[in-house]
Design a protein around this motif. Structure first.
Motif, short mmCIF file in Angstrom:
data_model
loop_
_atom_site.label_atom_id
_atom_site.label_comp_id
_atom_site.label_asym_id
_atom_site.label_seq_id
_atom_site.Cartn_x
_atom_site.Cartn_y
_atom_site.Cartn_z
N ASN A 1 -106.86 12.33 58.24
CA ASN A 1 -106.43 10.96 58.57
C ASN A 1 -105.30 10.96 59.60
O ASN A 1 -104.30 10.26 59.45
CB ASN A 1 -105.99 10.21 57.31
N ASN B 1 -105.70 10.22 62.88
CA ASN B 1 -106.02 9.43 64.07
C ASN B 1 -105.01 8.28 64.19
O ASN B 1 -105.34 7.11 64.04
CB ASN B 1 -107.45 8.88 63.96
N CYS B 2 -103.76 8.65 64.43
CA CYS B 2 -102.68 7.65 64.43
C CYS B 2 -101.49 8.18 65.19
O CYS B 2 -101.40 9.37 65.48
CB CYS B 2 -102.26 7.33 62.98
N TRP C 1 -99.24 -0.06 68.23
CA TRP C 1 -99.32 -0.52 66.82
C TRP C 1 -98.51 -1.79 66.60
O TRP C 1 -98.55 -2.37 65.53
CB TRP C 1 -98.80 0.58 65.90
N VAL D 1 -101.50 -0.14 60.73
CA VAL D 1 -101.56 1.18 60.10
C VAL D 1 -103.00 1.64 59.87
O VAL D 1 -103.24 2.79 59.49
CB VAL D 1 -100.75 1.22 58.79
N SER D 2 -103.97 0.76 60.05
CA SER D 2 -105.39 1.13 59.98
C SER D 2 -106.18 0.01 60.66
O SER D 2 -105.59 -0.96 61.16
CB SER D 2 -105.86 1.31 58.54
N GLN E 1 -103.67 0.79 68.68
CA GLN E 1 -103.78 2.04 67.94
C GLN E 1 -102.90 1.95 66.69
O GLN E 1 -101.87 1.28 66.70
CB GLN E 1 -103.30 3.22 68.79
N PRO E 2 -103.27 2.65 65.60
CA PRO E 2 -102.43 2.61 64.40
C PRO E 2 -101.26 3.59 64.49
O PRO E 2 -101.33 4.59 65.19
CB PRO E 2 -103.40 3.03 63.29
N CYS F 1 -98.77 6.27 62.34
CA CYS F 1 -98.92 7.12 61.16
C CYS F 1 -97.96 6.67 60.05
O CYS F 1 -96.79 6.37 60.32
CB CYS F 1 -98.61 8.58 61.49
#
Length: 683
Positions: A429, A431-432, A456, A474-475, A556-557, A559
């Motif tokens: 996970n 991709n952030c 974000w 965040v997602s 984009q998210p 992390c």
């Protein structure tokens, strides 16, 4: 080099009059990266500027398909005689920069010869980055060289013709004024020589302040300035420089600017000012460089003068520590593992014996106990930075737990690009926390953000009221914000999800209709059940979007850190938002950014009279002037980790006023609230 006689015969095989007479032949080396490249595909275009019109061109297939691999493309641009060409790349996204990667080269000629290279471009740039180039004549050549792999969108560019500048420089008179390099903020043309003769009223002295200064040529040492430069009082200046001042002891000064035939840059924006030699900065402190700063910045521990002259010859206060070099620094910076003095004297008294290891808590343990698989420090710091991390150690509050239940001692292992867990769950996970463009902003002193710099960042609007709060993506479907944004106020139930709209990919509030901006309604708002609207403890909320967003270059998210993630005291963090740029002021249109510092919790509790809880963190600049403000609430506090990945460290919560001295901002601490976020969102 071709033989001169055969060249004449080729032009005129029968040698009839009028005969071509070649007096001399000048040979430039062809650009070796183009001359020796075997490409399967080539594309050539010839474009001519039309008077009063802008002409666009793109890479083949843009934007619906990627540009071809293993290709060499040329665009020959021409303008009318007596004109020059202005070329702007509106969108540019190529393979990331590497020696054998894809690139664009622009030449100040119709031949790809190295001495006429204006710029080499690769990777991707924020849309607001200055990519405008001016030729010195009426021709320009754009080339694209690609390798065997990769799928990237390419570029869209446009050009038009301008009358060639007849005069560069001139005489400037008066109390004050401004001047810039030719065509600023576009890149200045090659082969330019400008001289400004500046004269202010008699009995005054003159100084020139450069507010922006970008005169950098690749591979040129900034100590000698052999190619492009500005010369004043016999001294040459080049490179990228923050705001600086050059003064004269008379009422006149001469500024010379020179650019050679190759690579160009953005140039400079300057102003000239007249001043009284006995008091060059009325009511302010004068740096040795001539820059004027507020007197409150003198001896405050921060280098506000580029040369540090504001921090010399200081008498330290009770709240300050005296460094061995004589500088005064705030006492709470002592022993924070950051070399604030410059000579490390603020950290020397905290060090352990030569054969000992210093724990994060300050405790000293024998060096042999470091990385032995046992928590000898009591906070895990002796096991947290080991290169050979044991397979597993006993699980504690501060140890990272892998999905298989085993714990590792390495600090902050998640998404750092290294496999630390046997099951690789620390790299899942991930991709952030990345942004699609790699170019830094060239805004000096300002705080405007670039488009896509904080992908974000979310703007939360209420119908009829506009921007109210910030949030972080965040997602695809979840946002993190502050619970206090959703309190009932003046009879309005802000906890009602139907009131809110989220704008994602937004930089300027005036550009909400931009096609890159995504708009989503809110499905539900979940505020922390323990949120206290008096103390602002547990000030966090998560918002679910009605439909998922589509990730893009500007969306984009960020992390989410593990609950065990450590953000050390003294670390620089970034806060962003559209909040007021001054206490009681109006909100900003363009997304603002500020770099602030994580402050020791004990010190902060003293400053804010014991108002902090373990769910809060204190971040700011105690000298004042930099802080979050009204309208930033709920927005992100971001940490850039050593891997360059970005993590959400906190959420803008509360503060006493904005940017006041010794009144840092307070943020909700993400690590203390991480488990609750996971319960609500599954993330």
């Amino acid at each position: 080099m071709a033989d001169k006689q055969s060249l004449v015969q080729r032009w005129n095989p029968r040698l009839r009059n009028p005969m071509l007479k070649v007096e001399s032949v000048v040979a430039f080396p062809a650009d070796p990266s183009i001359a020796y490249s075997a490409r399967n595909q080539s594309c050539m275009f010839a474009l001519h500027a039309k008077e009063g019109e802008v002409t666009s061109f793109t890479t083949p297939g843009f934007p619906n398909s990627p540009y071809p691999n293993n290709a060499l493309c040329y665009w020959a641009l021409r303008a009318d005689a007596g004109s020059v060409i202005s070329l702007t790349f509106k969108t540019l996204e190529l393979e990331q920069c590497m020696d054998d990667g894809d690139y664009i080269k622009v030449y100040n000629s119709l031949s790809p010869v190295e001495p006429h290279t204006l710029v080499r471009l690769c990777g991707n740039y924020a849309p607001s980055y200055n990519l405008t180039f001016i030729s010195s004549q009426n021709v320009m050549l754009v080339t694209l060289v690609t390798n065997k792999e990769g799928r990237f969108p390419g570029f869209k560019a446009e050009f038009f013709q301008l009358p060639k500048m007849k005069v560069c420089g001139g005489t400037l008179r008066g109390e004050s004024g401004t001047f810039t390099t030719p065509y600023y903020p576009a890149h200045y043309p090659p082969a330019m020589d400008c001289v400004w003769n500046i004269e202010v009223p008699p009995k005054k002295n003159v100084k020139v302040r450069f507010n922006m200064f970008f005169v950098l040529e690749p591979g040129t040492p900034v100590s000698s300035c052999t190619k492009d430069y500005v010369q004043i009082n016999g001294t040459k200046y080049c490179g990228e420089r923050s705001q600086f001042v050059v003064a004269s002891t008379t009422n006149r000064i001469e500024v010379q600017f020179h650019s050679d035939h190759s690579h160009t840059d953005s140039g400079f924006s300057a102003e000239y000012l007249s001043y009284d030699s006995s008091d060059p900065c009325p009511g302010k402190f004068t740096c040795n460089t001539g820059r004027c700063i507020d007197r409150s910045m003198r001896c405050d521990g921060w280098l506000d003068c580029v040369d540090g002259s504001d921090e010399r010859s200081c008498t330290c206060t009770d709240q300050q520590f005296k460094c061995q070099n004589g500088w005064c620094k705030p006492k709470f910076w002592v022993c924070d593992n950051v070399n604030d003095c410059g000579d490390n004297s603020d950290e020397l008294q905290c060090s352990c014996a030569a054969d000992s290891f210093k724990c994060s808590s300050g405790k000293c343990i024998p060096e042999a106990q470091k990385c032995d698989g046992k928590d000898d420090c009591g906070d895990g710091s002796d096991e947290g930075s080991c290169s050979n991390v044991p397979a597993a150690i006993p699980c504690k509050d501060y140890t990272y737990k892998c999905r298989n239940g085993r714990c590792i001692g390495k600090q902050n292992p998640e998404c750092d690009g290294e496999r630390d867990c046997e099951d690789n769950s620390d790299e899942d996970n991930c991709n952030c926390g990345t942004r699609s463009y790699t170019r830094k902003s060239r805004i000096v002193g300002g705080q405007d953000s670039e488009v896509g710099e904080w992908p974000w960042q979310v703007s939360l609007h209420v119908k009829g009221q506009g921007h109210i709060c910030g949030a972080s993506l965040v997602s695809e479907s979840w946002l993190v914000s502050a619970a206090h944004c959703f309190l009932q106020l003046q009879g309005i139930r802000y906890s009602d999800a139907n009131l809110w709209t989220a704008y994602l990919g937004l930089t300027d509030q005036g550009n909400r209709n931009d096609p890159n901006v995504q708009t989503r309604k809110i499905k539900r708002i979940i505020s922390h059940p323990y949120f206290n609207d008096y103390t602002y403890d547990y000030d966090i909320a998560v918002l679910e979007l009605q439909s998922p967003v589509t990730f893009s270059s500007v969306v984009q998210p960020i992390c989410l850190p593990d609950a065990t993630h450590s953000f050390p005291v003294g670390k620089d963090l970034w806060v962003t938002g559209w909040g007021a740029t001054a206490e009681g002021g109006s909100e900003a249109s363009v997304l603002q950014k500020a770099e602030i510092r994580l402050i020791n919790q004990t010190v902060c509790n003293q400053l804010l009279t014991d108002q902090l809880t373990p769910r809060m963190m204190c971040v700011g600049v105690l000298t004042g002037g930099v802080d979050a403000c009204q309208g930033d609430s709920g927005g992100p506090l971001v940490s850039v980790e050593p891997s360059s990945r970005m993590f959400l460290a906190g959420v803008v919560s509360w503060g006493e006023g904005c940017a006041q001295r010794n009144k840092p901002g307070v943020y909700s601490r993400l690590t203390s609230l991480r488990d609750w976020i996971k319960e609500q969102t599954g993330l």
